[in-house]
Design a protein around this motif. Sequence first.
Motif, PDB file in Angstrom:
ATOM      1  N   ALA A 201       5.075   9.195   6.693  1.00  0.00           N
ATOM      2  CA  ALA A 201       5.930   8.236   5.918  1.00  0.00           C
ATOM      3  C   ALA A 201       5.067   7.296   5.386  1.00  0.00           C
ATOM      4  O   ALA A 201       5.729   6.278   4.703  1.00  0.00           O
ATOM      5  CB  ALA A 201       6.955   7.692   7.026  1.00  0.00           C
ATOM      6  N   THR A 202       3.631   6.993   5.915  1.00  0.00           N
ATOM      7  CA  THR A 202       3.043   5.865   5.310  1.00  0.00           C
ATOM      8  C   THR A 202       2.174   6.289   3.898  1.00  0.00           C
ATOM      9  O   THR A 202       1.611   5.325   3.505  1.00  0.00           O
ATOM     10  CB  THR A 202       1.936   5.521   6.403  1.00  0.00           C
ATOM     11  N   ARG A 203       2.205   7.262   3.549  1.00  0.00           N
ATOM     12  CA  ARG A 203       1.707   8.006   2.378  1.00  0.00           C
ATOM     13  C   ARG A 203       2.146   7.516   1.103  1.00  0.00           C
ATOM     14  O   ARG A 203       3.530   7.326   1.033  1.00  0.00           O
ATOM     15  CB  ARG A 203       1.483   9.654   2.178  1.00  0.00           C
ATOM     16  N   PRO A 204       1.797   7.280   0.239  1.00  0.00           N
ATOM     17  CA  PRO A 204       2.238   7.177  -1.331  1.00  0.00           C
ATOM     18  C   PRO A 204       3.276   8.417  -1.804  1.00  0.00           C
ATOM     19  O   PRO A 204       3.069   9.521  -1.103  1.00  0.00           O
ATOM     20  CB  PRO A 204       1.038   7.245  -2.228  1.00  0.00           C
ATOM     21  N   ALA A 205       4.195   7.943  -2.265  1.00  0.00           N
ATOM     22  CA  ALA A 205       5.338   9.035  -2.715  1.00  0.00           C
ATOM     23  C   ALA A 205       5.024  10.155  -3.432  1.00  0.00           C
ATOM     24  O   ALA A 205       5.227  11.350  -3.354  1.00  0.00           O
ATOM     25  CB  ALA A 205       6.457   8.254  -3.407  1.00  0.00           C
ATOM     26  N   ASN A 206       3.845  10.073  -4.069  1.00  0.00           N
ATOM     27  CA  ASN A 206       2.992  11.068  -4.970  1.00  0.00           C
ATOM     28  C   ASN A 206       2.138  11.880  -4.459  1.00  0.00           C
ATOM     29  O   ASN A 206       1.177  12.626  -4.959  1.00  0.00           O
ATOM     30  CB  ASN A 206       2.881  10.495  -6.397  1.00  0.00           C
ATOM     31  N   PHE A 256      -4.148   9.658   0.086  1.00  0.00           N
ATOM     32  CA  PHE A 256      -3.132  10.748   0.419  1.00  0.00           C
ATOM     33  C   PHE A 256      -3.120  10.984   1.541  1.00  0.00           C
ATOM     34  O   PHE A 256      -2.684  12.283   1.721  1.00  0.00           O
ATOM     35  CB  PHE A 256      -3.182  11.571  -0.885  1.00  0.00           C
TER      36      PHE A 256
END
Length: 336
Positions: A201-206, A256
């Motif tokens: 959940a801490t990763r960028p949306a892309n 990522f």
Amino acid sequence: MASQPPEPVFGTPVPFFTRLVYLGQLYLTKFAIKVVFRIINLPGIRNKAHQPTFTKVYPIQPSLRHRIFVPKQWKHGDAPLPLYLDIHGGGFVMLEPWVDDAFCANFCNENKLVVVSLDYPLAPASRYPKAVNALVDVVKAVLGDESLPIDTKKVTIGGFSAGANLSLACTQDPSLQGKIGGLVAYYPPCDISTPVKVAMATRPANAGKDILESSADRFNWAYCTDDINLRDPQVSPKYAERAKLPPKLYIVGCDFDLLCRDSEIMAEKFASVGNSKRTGTDDCWKRNGVKWERILGEQHAFDFVLGSGEIMARRMKRRAEMYASVAEFLFREVYI
């Protein structure tokens, strides 16, 4: 005053059938990888330029063979050289030191230093703390090896992924205090108590798919028994005392990667010890002997998993820039 230790966290016991599945997956993967790398390293296929100068076994850990790289320019009688100790990755369970041969050979010859690629016992046959204890033994053996052309006042240790974790773990040992001037942690797992879903959940949306999402729990189970506190500082170095680590730290996170945020938190914690102000940007900064760098838009182990085409070209360029930045840091901050 030292901060209070965090509340202990223990792993959830894994059902018997799941353990069997984990073991089967681990050993099949280990076997497949070993076959591939054995083929790659066959005479006529392997890159001779990346082979070590020699290999060595130390009596303190007779089952472990280490790969030693001495610059081609060095001759007997020349001044002793700085030392870089490398610890390979592989989720604590896979691979061997030869997986880092290209990195070690290039880093050695391009920067005129000795690189020793360290072996260690793998999980699940050897679970925590066996790898940490073995590495402490062999690091002391290397530092005491008068046959190596090394300057023991100029020593750095580093590793990739699990190897970065083990670098941070073994340098906390009392017997190594004051003997290692710097540490390089490439995309380390530094808090094994963080659930995979929380880390994702801490990763960028892309960010897309994470190569560790499906294997992290399996690796962690293989490395730690149920009675191990997952917040032990030598298991999860994010909880280590700054004073027990080398004075100079270079920590790299991949944008990522599910491990990135915990690595950044760890870097910020260690950098907060001292009075200097932070300089740089949000993605690349220095403070109190700590350098943090986030490699934007890249996944875990991007410098080994290169892909193809334009992706490969981009990753090779970023890899070269990252290694050059590390070398510049070491020669400015440690090898002085």
